[in-house]
Design a protein around this motif. Structure first.
Motif, short mmCIF file in Angstrom:
data_model
loop_
_atom_site.label_atom_id
_atom_site.label_comp_id
_atom_site.label_asym_id
_atom_site.label_seq_id
_atom_site.Cartn_x
_atom_site.Cartn_y
_atom_site.Cartn_z
N VAL A 27 0.84 -1.21 0.00
CA VAL A 27 0.00 0.00 0.00
C VAL A 27 0.87 1.26 0.00
CG1 VAL A 27 -1.58 1.36 1.43
CG2 VAL A 27 -2.03 -1.06 1.02
N LEU A 28 1.86 1.30 0.87
CA LEU A 28 2.70 2.49 0.95
C LEU A 28 3.49 2.70 -0.34
CD1 LEU A 28 3.79 2.12 4.64
CD2 LEU A 28 2.41 3.98 3.71
N GLN A 29 4.01 1.63 -0.91
CA GLN A 29 4.75 1.75 -2.17
C GLN A 29 3.83 2.28 -3.27
OE1 GLN A 29 8.24 0.76 -2.48
NE2 GLN A 29 7.96 2.13 -4.22
N ALA A 30 2.61 1.78 -3.31
CA ALA A 30 1.65 2.22 -4.33
C ALA A 30 1.25 3.68 -4.14
CB ALA A 30 0.41 1.32 -4.29
N ARG A 31 1.21 4.14 -2.90
CA ARG A 31 0.79 5.53 -2.62
C ARG A 31 1.94 6.53 -2.79
NH1 ARG A 31 -3.45 7.45 -3.01
NH2 ARG A 31 -3.38 8.77 -1.21
N ALA A 32 3.18 6.05 -2.86
CA ALA A 32 4.33 6.95 -3.01
C ALA A 32 4.31 7.59 -4.40
CB ALA A 32 5.63 6.18 -2.80
N GLU A 33 4.62 8.85 -4.44
CA GLU A 33 4.70 9.58 -5.70
C GLU A 33 6.13 9.58 -6.20
OE1 GLU A 33 2.99 13.41 -4.90
OE2 GLU A 33 1.03 12.54 -4.43
N PRO A 34 6.35 9.50 -7.51
CA PRO A 34 7.71 9.45 -8.04
C PRO A 34 8.59 10.62 -7.57
CG PRO A 34 6.14 8.96 -9.77
CD PRO A 34 5.34 9.38 -8.56
N THR A 35 8.01 11.78 -7.41
CA THR A 35 8.79 12.95 -6.99
C THR A 35 9.28 12.84 -5.55
OG1 THR A 35 6.76 14.11 -6.38
CG2 THR A 35 7.63 14.50 -8.60
N GLU A 36 8.75 11.90 -4.79
CA GLU A 36 9.17 11.74 -3.39
C GLU A 36 10.49 10.98 -3.25
OE1 GLU A 36 5.00 11.89 -0.98
OE2 GLU A 36 5.45 10.03 -2.03
N ALA A 37 10.95 10.36 -4.33
CA ALA A 37 12.26 9.69 -4.35
C ALA A 37 12.38 8.59 -3.29
CB ALA A 37 13.39 10.71 -4.21
N LEU A 38 11.31 7.83 -3.09
CA LEU A 38 11.36 6.69 -2.18
C LEU A 38 12.15 5.57 -2.85
CD1 LEU A 38 10.44 5.31 0.46
CD2 LEU A 38 8.41 4.55 -0.79
N GLU A 39 13.22 5.17 -2.23
CA GLU A 39 14.09 4.13 -2.79
C GLU A 39 13.64 2.73 -2.40
OE1 GLU A 39 17.30 2.48 -4.83
OE2 GLU A 39 16.68 4.58 -4.82
N HIS A 40 13.27 2.57 -1.14
CA HIS A 40 12.96 1.24 -0.61
C HIS A 40 12.17 1.43 0.67
CE1 HIS A 40 13.60 -2.93 0.60
NE2 HIS A 40 14.02 -2.50 1.75
N LEU A 50 2.66 -1.40 13.58
CA LEU A 50 3.73 -1.66 12.63
C LEU A 50 4.83 -0.62 12.75
CD1 LEU A 50 1.58 -2.18 9.40
CD2 LEU A 50 2.81 -3.98 10.64
N ASP A 51 6.05 -1.05 12.49
CA ASP A 51 7.17 -0.14 12.27
C ASP A 51 7.50 -0.24 10.79
OD1 ASP A 51 7.45 0.55 14.95
OD2 ASP A 51 8.98 -0.95 15.33
N VAL A 52 7.59 0.90 10.14
CA VAL A 52 7.87 0.95 8.71
C VAL A 52 9.11 1.80 8.49
CG1 VAL A 52 7.00 1.57 6.43
CG2 VAL A 52 5.40 0.77 8.19
N GLY A 53 10.10 1.24 7.81
CA GLY A 53 11.31 1.98 7.46
C GLY A 53 11.24 2.42 6.02
N LEU A 54 11.40 3.71 5.79
CA LEU A 54 11.38 4.28 4.44
C LEU A 54 12.75 4.87 4.14
CD1 LEU A 54 8.43 5.28 5.97
CD2 LEU A 54 7.95 5.37 3.54
N PHE A 55 13.31 4.47 3.02
CA PHE A 55 14.63 4.92 2.61
C PHE A 55 14.48 5.89 1.44
CE2 PHE A 55 15.08 0.87 4.65
CZ PHE A 55 16.26 0.97 5.37
N TYR A 56 15.00 7.09 1.63
CA TYR A 56 14.94 8.13 0.60
C TYR A 56 16.34 8.40 0.09
CZ TYR A 56 10.15 8.90 1.94
OH TYR A 56 8.80 8.72 2.19
N ARG A 57 16.48 8.48 -1.23
CA ARG A 57 17.81 8.61 -1.83
C ARG A 57 18.28 10.05 -2.00
NH1 ARG A 57 14.62 6.24 -5.89
NH2 ARG A 57 13.99 7.72 -7.47
N THR A 58 17.39 11.01 -1.90
CA THR A 58 17.78 12.40 -2.12
C THR A 58 17.23 13.31 -1.03
OG1 THR A 58 15.83 12.89 -3.46
CG2 THR A 58 17.80 12.12 -4.64
N GLY A 59 17.77 14.52 -0.99
CA GLY A 59 17.27 15.53 -0.06
C GLY A 59 17.97 15.47 1.29
N THR A 60 17.45 16.26 2.20
CA THR A 60 17.97 16.33 3.56
C THR A 60 17.20 15.38 4.47
OG1 THR A 60 16.41 18.05 4.19
CG2 THR A 60 18.52 18.78 3.23
N GLU A 61 17.69 15.18 5.67
CA GLU A 61 16.95 14.36 6.64
C GLU A 61 15.58 14.96 6.90
OE1 GLU A 61 19.23 13.76 10.19
OE2 GLU A 61 20.72 12.54 9.15
N GLU A 62 15.51 16.26 7.01
CA GLU A 62 14.23 16.93 7.26
C GLU A 62 13.26 16.73 6.10
OE1 GLU A 62 12.48 21.41 7.98
OE2 GLU A 62 14.51 20.97 8.67
#
Length: 96
Positions: A27-40, A50-62
């Motif tokens: 569900v979360l992968q399907a709801r992610a937008e390409p511009t959000e740069a979700l890697e995994h 649930l605990d969900v770990g989201l890995f982002y490849r670009t941008g700052t921590e904030e």
């Protein structure tokens, strides 16, 4: 790469008191937008929810935290499987 951890849990009246981690990932992968740069992303059962770990490849921590929060809010607000669930916490770092 930035790791953001979402802690999600059902409220007392949640339609689904338990969600399979694989279903949450889908569900979360399907709801992610390409511009959000979700890697995994990964998900596992927690003591409550649930605990969900989201890995982002670009941008700052904030900005990664902001993108993770927007994604979680969309999923909780618009996806039937998350009806009645809430975001308990958003942190960065390792899964508990």
């Amino acid at each position: 790469m930035h790791l953001v951890i979402l802690h999600l849990s059902p409220t007392a009246g949640a339609a689904h008191q338990s969600i399979e981690p694989a279903d949450a990932r889908h569900v979360l992968q399907a709801r992610a937008e390409p511009t959000e740069a979700l890697e995994h992303l990964s998900a596992r059962r927690a003591a409550r929810g649930l605990d969900v770990g989201l890995f982002y490849r670009t941008g700052t921590e904030e900005s990664a935290r902001d993108r993770a929060e927007r994604l979680a809010r969309r999923a909780v607000a618009d996806t039937p499987i998350f009806a009645g669930w809430r975001i308990d916490d958003i942190t960065r770092g390792a899964l508990r």
